[in-house]
Design a protein around this motif. Sequence first.
Motif, PDB file in Angstrom:
ATOM      1  N   ASP A 162       2.064   0.602 -10.586  1.00 23.01           N
ATOM      2  CA  ASP A 162       0.758   0.505  -9.558  1.00 23.01           C
ATOM      3  C   ASP A 162      -0.085  -0.541 -10.009  1.00 23.01           C
ATOM      4  O   ASP A 162      -0.153  -0.853 -11.371  1.00 23.01           O
ATOM      5  CB  ASP A 162       0.068   1.662  -9.275  1.00 23.01           C
ATOM      6  CG  ASP A 162       0.755   2.839  -8.797  1.00 23.01           C
ATOM      7  OD1 ASP A 162       1.819   2.277  -7.993  1.00 23.01           O
ATOM      8  OD2 ASP A 162       0.453   4.019  -9.098  1.00 23.01           O
ATOM      9  N   ARG A 175       0.920  -1.186  -0.042  1.00 19.84           N
ATOM     10  CA  ARG A 175      -0.293   0.116   0.008  1.00 19.84           C
ATOM     11  C   ARG A 175       0.965   1.157  -0.122  1.00 19.84           C
ATOM     12  O   ARG A 175       1.870   1.461   0.878  1.00 19.84           O
ATOM     13  CB  ARG A 175      -0.947   0.153   1.164  1.00 19.84           C
ATOM     14  CG  ARG A 175      -2.072  -0.814   1.094  1.00 19.84           C
ATOM     15  CD  ARG A 175      -3.164  -0.587   2.100  1.00 19.84           C
ATOM     16  NE  ARG A 175      -4.317  -1.158   2.053  1.00 19.84           N
ATOM     17  CZ  ARG A 175      -5.464  -0.725   1.671  1.00 19.84           C
ATOM     18  NH1 ARG A 175      -5.534   0.465   1.409  1.00 19.84           N
ATOM     19  NH2 ARG A 175      -6.575  -1.279   1.695  1.00 19.84           N
ATOM     20  N   THR A 220      -3.784  -1.505 -10.786  1.00 15.39           N
ATOM     21  CA  THR A 220      -4.812  -0.941 -11.233  1.00 15.39           C
ATOM     22  C   THR A 220      -5.517  -1.699 -12.425  1.00 15.39           C
ATOM     23  O   THR A 220      -4.872  -2.591 -12.907  1.00 15.39           O
ATOM     24  CB  THR A 220      -4.472   0.633 -11.783  1.00 15.39           C
ATOM     25  OG1 THR A 220      -3.910   0.411 -13.081  1.00 15.39           O
ATOM     26  CG2 THR A 220      -4.112   1.500 -10.778  1.00 15.39           C
ATOM     27  N   GLY A 229      -2.068   4.087  -3.959  1.00 16.10           N
ATOM     28  CA  GLY A 229      -2.922   2.611  -3.817  1.00 16.10           C
ATOM     29  C   GLY A 229      -2.251   1.717  -3.701  1.00 16.10           C
ATOM     30  O   GLY A 229      -1.801   1.287  -2.476  1.00 16.10           O
TER      31      GLY A 229
END
Length: 254
Positions: A157, A138, A159, A142
Amino acid sequence: MTKFRPCIDLHQGKVKQIVGGTLRDDGPGPRENFVASAGAGEFAAKFRADALTGGHIIKLGPGNDEAAREALAAWPGGMQIGGGIHADNAREWLDAGASHVIVTSWLFEGSKFSEERLRRLVDTVGAERLVIDLSCRRTASGWTVAMDRWQTLTDLDVTPEVLSRLAPFCDEFLIHAADVEGLCRGIDGELVRILGDWGGCPITYAGGAATMADVEQVDTLSGGKVDLTVGSALDLFGGSGIRYDELVDWNRRG
């Protein structure tokens, strides 16, 4: 339906369960929840006998090749292999009996994602034999992929957009929530929900499962689209939260 997928984590040639955030190259050794007296091959043979498919073997650092080969020999084609895999040795591990190779760190140059390296790997083994490991921590943005046994944050990241971008290059994703890995304090439900909402190809989530309620939660939050690995909480690995036989029965019911 969410399926249980078995795991064999290898550290210094032994089957272990380690708190993910404590595995570092510098400083004291990692915090170990469990060190097995049985060899990796015995665990793989048990998973084979119980028809548990799609599991993985992770080599955490050097000194694990012999144990990994022992496990693959006990179940040829039955488990995936990760840890130190790159384009020059991936085929060797498939020839040793792995169903897929799992790759994280080699896909990054420094800490920056390299599509050129990914394409080279796909040219070597084929997307159908590749699992991309997007294990993450984390962060303010995100969840950010962490490499080198979860020590180093990258520029990638986790996503839906990144999953969609990478999915054509692999057969599956493996995603450890490194901040809760080995703590047996519950899953990262928010991450599981995001993965399930995407649902574009098979995903195995790992991290924090402590009871059968956590297994059920992964199934509910992901709409049955995300599979689950259970480590330190499992009685097979010295835990007390989840019985291995319960998970075998769970898979059979599905």
